[in-house]
Design a protein around this motif. Structure first.
Motif, PDB file in Angstrom:
ATOM      1  N   ALA A 404       0.737  -1.254   0.151  1.00 21.35           N
ATOM      2  CA  ALA A 404      -0.156  -0.027   0.141  1.00 21.35           C
ATOM      3  C   ALA A 404       0.605   1.271  -0.022  1.00 21.35           C
ATOM      4  O   ALA A 404       0.465   2.379  -0.463  1.00 21.35           O
ATOM      5  CB  ALA A 404      -0.815   0.100   1.201  1.00 21.35           C
ATOM      6  N   ARG A 405       2.182   1.255   0.590  1.00 22.24           N
ATOM      7  CA  ARG A 405       2.898   2.321   0.601  1.00 22.24           C
ATOM      8  C   ARG A 405       4.066   2.538  -0.132  1.00 22.24           C
ATOM      9  O   ARG A 405       4.869   3.663  -0.242  1.00 22.24           O
ATOM     10  CB  ARG A 405       3.355   2.352   2.177  1.00 22.24           C
ATOM     11  N   SER A 406       4.376   1.379  -0.987  1.00 25.62           N
ATOM     12  CA  SER A 406       5.795   1.257  -1.730  1.00 25.62           C
ATOM     13  C   SER A 406       5.569   1.227  -3.143  1.00 25.62           C
ATOM     14  O   SER A 406       5.023  -0.053  -3.600  1.00 25.62           O
ATOM     15  CB  SER A 406       6.606   0.353  -0.950  1.00 25.62           C
ATOM     16  N   GLU A 407       6.141   1.867  -4.098  1.00 26.10           N
ATOM     17  CA  GLU A 407       5.828   1.801  -5.392  1.00 26.10           C
ATOM     18  C   GLU A 407       6.658   0.726  -5.917  1.00 26.10           C
ATOM     19  O   GLU A 407       6.355  -0.209  -6.975  1.00 26.10           O
ATOM     20  CB  GLU A 407       6.047   3.188  -6.000  1.00 26.10           C
ATOM     21  N   LEU A 408       7.771   0.643  -5.204  1.00 25.35           N
ATOM     22  CA  LEU A 408       8.677  -0.287  -5.751  1.00 25.35           C
ATOM     23  C   LEU A 408       8.268  -1.884  -5.391  1.00 25.35           C
ATOM     24  O   LEU A 408       8.497  -2.640  -6.172  1.00 25.35           O
ATOM     25  CB  LEU A 408      10.102  -0.315  -4.958  1.00 25.35           C
ATOM     26  N   ALA A 409       7.507  -1.971  -4.228  1.00 26.66           N
ATOM     27  CA  ALA A 409       6.979  -3.137  -3.904  1.00 26.66           C
ATOM     28  C   ALA A 409       6.103  -3.605  -4.822  1.00 26.66           C
ATOM     29  O   ALA A 409       5.749  -4.839  -5.412  1.00 26.66           O
ATOM     30  CB  ALA A 409       6.623  -3.232  -2.325  1.00 26.66           C
ATOM     31  N   ARG A 410       5.114  -2.584  -5.375  1.00 28.10           N
ATOM     32  CA  ARG A 410       3.997  -2.810  -6.412  1.00 28.10           C
ATOM     33  C   ARG A 410       4.630  -3.270  -7.786  1.00 28.10           C
ATOM     34  O   ARG A 410       4.082  -4.171  -8.235  1.00 28.10           O
ATOM     35  CB  ARG A 410       3.114  -1.537  -6.426  1.00 28.10           C
ATOM     36  N   ARG A 411       5.987  -2.772  -7.848  1.00 28.77           N
ATOM     37  CA  ARG A 411       6.488  -3.105  -9.250  1.00 28.77           C
ATOM     38  C   ARG A 411       6.833  -4.524  -9.209  1.00 28.77           C
ATOM     39  O   ARG A 411       6.905  -5.190 -10.151  1.00 28.77           O
ATOM     40  CB  ARG A 411       7.685  -2.045  -9.538  1.00 28.77           C
ATOM     41  N   LEU A 412       7.574  -4.913  -8.073  1.00 35.07           N
ATOM     42  CA  LEU A 412       8.076  -6.142  -7.684  1.00 35.07           C
ATOM     43  C   LEU A 412       7.317  -7.152  -7.975  1.00 35.07           C
ATOM     44  O   LEU A 412       7.200  -8.470  -8.354  1.00 35.07           O
ATOM     45  CB  LEU A 412       8.829  -6.341  -6.525  1.00 35.07           C
ATOM     46  N   GLU A 413       5.576  -6.851  -7.212  1.00 38.78           N
ATOM     47  CA  GLU A 413       4.602  -7.588  -7.420  1.00 38.78           C
ATOM     48  C   GLU A 413       4.100  -8.041  -8.616  1.00 38.78           C
ATOM     49  O   GLU A 413       3.667  -9.073  -8.836  1.00 38.78           O
ATOM     50  CB  GLU A 413       3.740  -7.012  -6.174  1.00 38.78           C
ATOM     51  N   GLN A 414       4.272  -6.757  -9.486  1.00 44.04           N
ATOM     52  CA  GLN A 414       3.704  -7.051 -10.874  1.00 44.04           C
ATOM     53  C   GLN A 414       4.581  -7.156 -11.936  1.00 44.04           C
ATOM     54  O   GLN A 414       4.156  -7.273 -13.177  1.00 44.04           O
ATOM     55  CB  GLN A 414       2.680  -5.590 -10.958  1.00 44.04           C
ATOM     56  N   ARG A 415       5.698  -7.370 -11.732  1.00 46.97           N
ATOM     57  CA  ARG A 415       6.925  -7.585 -12.626  1.00 46.97           C
ATOM     58  C   ARG A 415       6.630  -8.709 -13.602  1.00 46.97           C
ATOM     59  O   ARG A 415       6.010  -9.587 -13.143  1.00 46.97           O
ATOM     60  CB  ARG A 415       8.431  -7.698 -12.103  1.00 46.97           C
ATOM     61  N   GLN A 416       6.943  -8.572 -14.749  1.00 47.28           N
ATOM     62  CA  GLN A 416       6.741  -9.707 -15.973  1.00 47.28           C
ATOM     63  C   GLN A 416       7.757 -10.896 -15.614  1.00 47.28           C
ATOM     64  O   GLN A 416       9.081 -10.777 -15.292  1.00 47.28           O
ATOM     65  CB  GLN A 416       7.153  -9.174 -17.090  1.00 47.28           C
ATOM     66  N   ASP A 417       7.129 -12.115 -15.232  1.00 48.31           N
ATOM     67  CA  ASP A 417       7.811 -13.348 -15.075  1.00 48.31           C
ATOM     68  C   ASP A 417       7.620 -14.013 -16.512  1.00 48.31           C
ATOM     69  O   ASP A 417       6.403 -14.077 -16.878  1.00 48.31           O
ATOM     70  CB  ASP A 417       7.550 -14.124 -13.915  1.00 48.31           C
ATOM     71  N   PRO A 418       8.711 -14.566 -17.143  1.00 42.71           N
ATOM     72  CA  PRO A 418       8.538 -15.260 -18.376  1.00 42.71           C
ATOM     73  C   PRO A 418       7.428 -16.374 -18.351  1.00 42.71           C
ATOM     74  O   PRO A 418       6.892 -16.796 -19.242  1.00 42.71           O
ATOM     75  CB  PRO A 418      10.056 -15.873 -18.898  1.00 42.71           C
ATOM     76  N   TYR A 419       7.395 -17.113 -17.237  1.00 45.93           N
ATOM     77  CA  TYR A 419       6.499 -17.899 -16.827  1.00 45.93           C
ATOM     78  C   TYR A 419       5.148 -17.540 -16.255  1.00 45.93           C
ATOM     79  O   TYR A 419       4.519 -18.662 -15.877  1.00 45.93           O
ATOM     80  CB  TYR A 419       6.993 -18.982 -16.058  1.00 45.93           C
ATOM     81  N   ALA A 420       5.025 -16.472 -16.143  1.00 47.71           N
ATOM     82  CA  ALA A 420       3.707 -15.979 -15.500  1.00 47.71           C
ATOM     83  C   ALA A 420       2.537 -15.610 -16.290  1.00 47.71           C
ATOM     84  O   ALA A 420       1.359 -15.386 -16.094  1.00 47.71           O
ATOM     85  CB  ALA A 420       4.005 -14.515 -14.674  1.00 47.71           C
ATOM     86  N   GLU A 421       2.605 -15.683 -17.622  1.00 43.17           N
ATOM     87  CA  GLU A 421       1.788 -15.697 -18.584  1.00 43.17           C
ATOM     88  C   GLU A 421       1.816 -16.799 -19.910  1.00 43.17           C
ATOM     89  O   GLU A 421       3.159 -17.184 -19.949  1.00 43.17           O
ATOM     90  CB  GLU A 421       1.704 -14.381 -19.301  1.00 43.17           C
ATOM     91  N   LEU A 422       0.906 -17.012 -20.329  1.00 40.56           N
ATOM     92  CA  LEU A 422       1.138 -18.016 -21.535  1.00 40.56           C
ATOM     93  C   LEU A 422       1.673 -17.511 -22.933  1.00 40.56           C
ATOM     94  O   LEU A 422       1.812 -16.039 -22.989  1.00 40.56           O
ATOM     95  CB  LEU A 422      -0.210 -18.595 -22.041  1.00 40.56           C
ATOM     96  N   PRO A 423       2.846 -18.225 -23.413  1.00 39.40           N
ATOM     97  CA  PRO A 423       3.241 -17.700 -24.658  1.00 39.40           C
ATOM     98  C   PRO A 423       2.338 -17.118 -25.692  1.00 39.40           C
ATOM     99  O   PRO A 423       1.134 -17.719 -25.775  1.00 39.40           O
ATOM    100  CB  PRO A 423       4.212 -18.841 -25.202  1.00 39.40           C
TER     101      PRO A 423
END
Length: 571
Positions: A404-423
């Protein structure tokens, strides 16, 4: 006769006082193990009144460690360990190195020798598997992905610590100490370092090979033969004798620690069809002797150190709780795992225990670590063990607060992982009208195999990133992440799916998964499993979907077989 009943006296005092203070601790809403530690202080030599036998208590606690590690092995297969190797191996090695460095710098600031600082840092770098197991079991997360990563991390730490324990005596002379058990002998007569390293590697490799090659066949066969007798007490005896016997044999023949030997014994016995019964039969003894472990830790504590050296105690606690936790969390995030995993591993490592005591004791006997160092290690262990349950309880509130308070934490939570979505090359049949299968464990694999045989398209959602990578390599559509996170279900194209099948053994996020799926796809059919009758009935009453309760489905299958067997035959 007092000298003949010291064992009985120690057990009676340990259990009795631990019961009283454990009950008090639970009544005032703090973990019972804090009460066990206080009980150990009260019956230890540092406080007036009755003093239990410290030596006997220490041996009893070793049995507790053996049985606990045996229980871990029963629930943690070699495949589970290999599944987390990419995070557990580099994470444990780097974290131990950095934590040891913090200890060395702190000891140098106090004016200790470099050898004393090395032993001190190593003692602070290795966490207690016993404490971790208690914390994970209390929260029901031992079999989750985060739990497997934490246990695998500590298993790697234990392996590294075993190496240190064997290599420290021949290195004592170089570090400014003496050879253990031969203080008057010149250090030059010690075994060459390269030979000690080679011998250690051969011993550990020989033990592991023996357990994996011979033990994997012999132990399940032994349990089967004992189970055929129909004797419950003989089965229990076989389980306990195997755990303690292999742990002792590993130490006597291969110089492997008791804890590590018992762990591999349990891991190999897991191959038996009686592994669940073995876990149940050994549970009461594991619980009883784990209490004696915490009592024995309390008996070694010198309360005066808190008054005489408060700043040094504070520095030790800071290294254990803050230094190790921050390093571990940073490493997990750097390896692209979610914040929840980073916080779980950080809390798991923010304590020290049995291996720390052994390392510090060896350092004192070798003339490397001053007596004050042992007292500081024990003080750090007592305080960190007492605070560790609070750290686990704070994981989720802290995660919500930082997001709720850290933009960096939100970016880490939402960053793209090559296996986090279907090709982008995924076939359309996996994007519309497919089955979204959450969890690829024993149940999930069977469901997936059946759907594949029928040609039913499905997408797997799995927290184990390495498992997702393997599935992708086999051509299976899979997404990495927790299905309790709406973004993960979106990536699995839940909005256009025909069915959601929740096969994961983790019951915590089941309702959240179902609610998210309904919000994104109101017409989706939901099928899920539960582990308790009450939870099963509650989910059915709420109309979440088709609920399967393990024992109920087993009873239905067995009943159907009986009825078919005795069905009236046509005339």
């Amino acid at each position: 006769m007092d000298h003949n009943i010291s064992l009985i006296t120690t057990i009676a005092a340990g259990f009795g006082v631990a019961l009283v203070f454990g009950f008090i601790a639970e009544r005032i809403k703090i973990p019972a193990l804090v009460g066990y530690l206080v009980a150990g202080i009260l019956i230890g030599p540092a406080t007036p009144g009755f003093v239990a036998d410290v030596h006997i208590a220490s041996q009893l606690s070793e049995i507790g460690v053996m049985l606990l590690m045996f229980g871990v092995g029963l629930h943690f297969s070699l495949n589970d360990l290999l599944a987390v190797k990419r995070i557990a191996v580099p994470g444990a090695v780097v974290q131990m190195g950095l934590a040891t460095g913090l200890g060395v710098l702190t000891a140098w600031w106090w004016g200790w020798s470099w050898g004393a600082g090395l032993v001190f840092g190593l003692s602070l770098s290795c966490a207690s598997t016993v404490v971790l197991l208690k914390a994970l079991e209390a929260r029901g997360v031992l079999d989750t992905m985060n739990g497997r990563i934490a246990v695998g991390w500590l298993v790697v730490e234990d392996l590294a610590t075993v190496m240190v324990l064997v290599l420290l005596p021949p290195l004592a002379g170089v570090l400014g100490g003496a050879v253990a058990g031969a203080s008057t002998a010149p250090v030059a007569e010690a075994k060459p370092i390269w030979m000690a390293i080679g011998q250690t590697l051969l011993q550990v490799a020989a033990f592991i090979a023996l357990m994996l090659v011979v033990g994997r066949r012999a132990l399940p066969w032994l349990l089967w033969q004992v189970a055929r007798t129909g004797s419950r007490e003989l089965f229990t005896l076989a389980v306990i004798a195997t755990a303690i016997g292999i742990a002792y044999g590993a130490s006597a023949l291969f110089s492997v620690s008791f804890a590590l030997g018992a762990f591999f014994a349990g891991m190999v016995m897991r191959e038996s069809e009686f592994s669940h019964r073995a876990a149940e039969e050994s549970l009461p003894l594991r619980d009883a002797f784990s209490v004696l472990f915490f009592v024995s830790v309390g008996m070694l504590f010198e309360p005066a150190i808190l008054v005489e050296q408060p700043m040094r105690v504070l520095a030790v606690v800071a290294i254990i709780i803050l230094g190790k936790a921050l390093v571990a969390a940073a490493l997990v995030l750097a390896l692209r795992y979610p914040i929840n995993t980073a916080l779980t591993v950080a809390a798991s490592l923010a304590q020290i225990g049995e291996f720390s005591f052994i390392l510090a004791g060896l350092g004192v006997s070798l003339g490397l670590l001053p007596a004050m160092g042992m007292s500081l290690v024990l003080a750090g262990a007592l305080i960190s063990i007492a605070l560790n349950p609070l750290l686990f309880a704070a994981i989720e509130p802290f995660r919500r607060w930082v997001l709720a308070r850290s933009e960096l934490a939100r970016r880490l939570e939402q960053r793209q992982d090559p296996y986090a979505e279907l090709p982008t090359s995924t076939e359309r049949k996996y994007l519309e009208g497919q089955v979204v299968l959450v969890g690829y464990g024993r149940v999930g694999k069977r469901i997936a195999k059946a759907m594949e045989a029928r040609g039913i398209p499905y997408v797997v959602v799995e927290q184990n990133r390495e498992r997702v990578e393997q599935l992708r390599g086999q051509g299976v559509a899979a997404v990495s992440g927790s299905a309790a996170d709406p973004a993960v279900l979106i990536q699995a194209h839940i909005a256009h799916a025909a069915m959601l099948v929740i096969a994961t053994p983790d019951p915590v996020g089941v309702r959240q998964m179902a609610d998210t799926a309904r919000a994104l796809n109101p017409s989706i059919e939901i099928v899920l499993r539960t582990h308790s009758e009450a939870e099963s009935q509650m989910l059915r009453d709420d109309g979440i979907g088709k609920v399967f309760f393990g024992e109920e489905e087993l009873a239905k299958g067995m009943t159907q077989h009986v009825l078919e067997r005795f069905a009236p035959q046509p005339a």
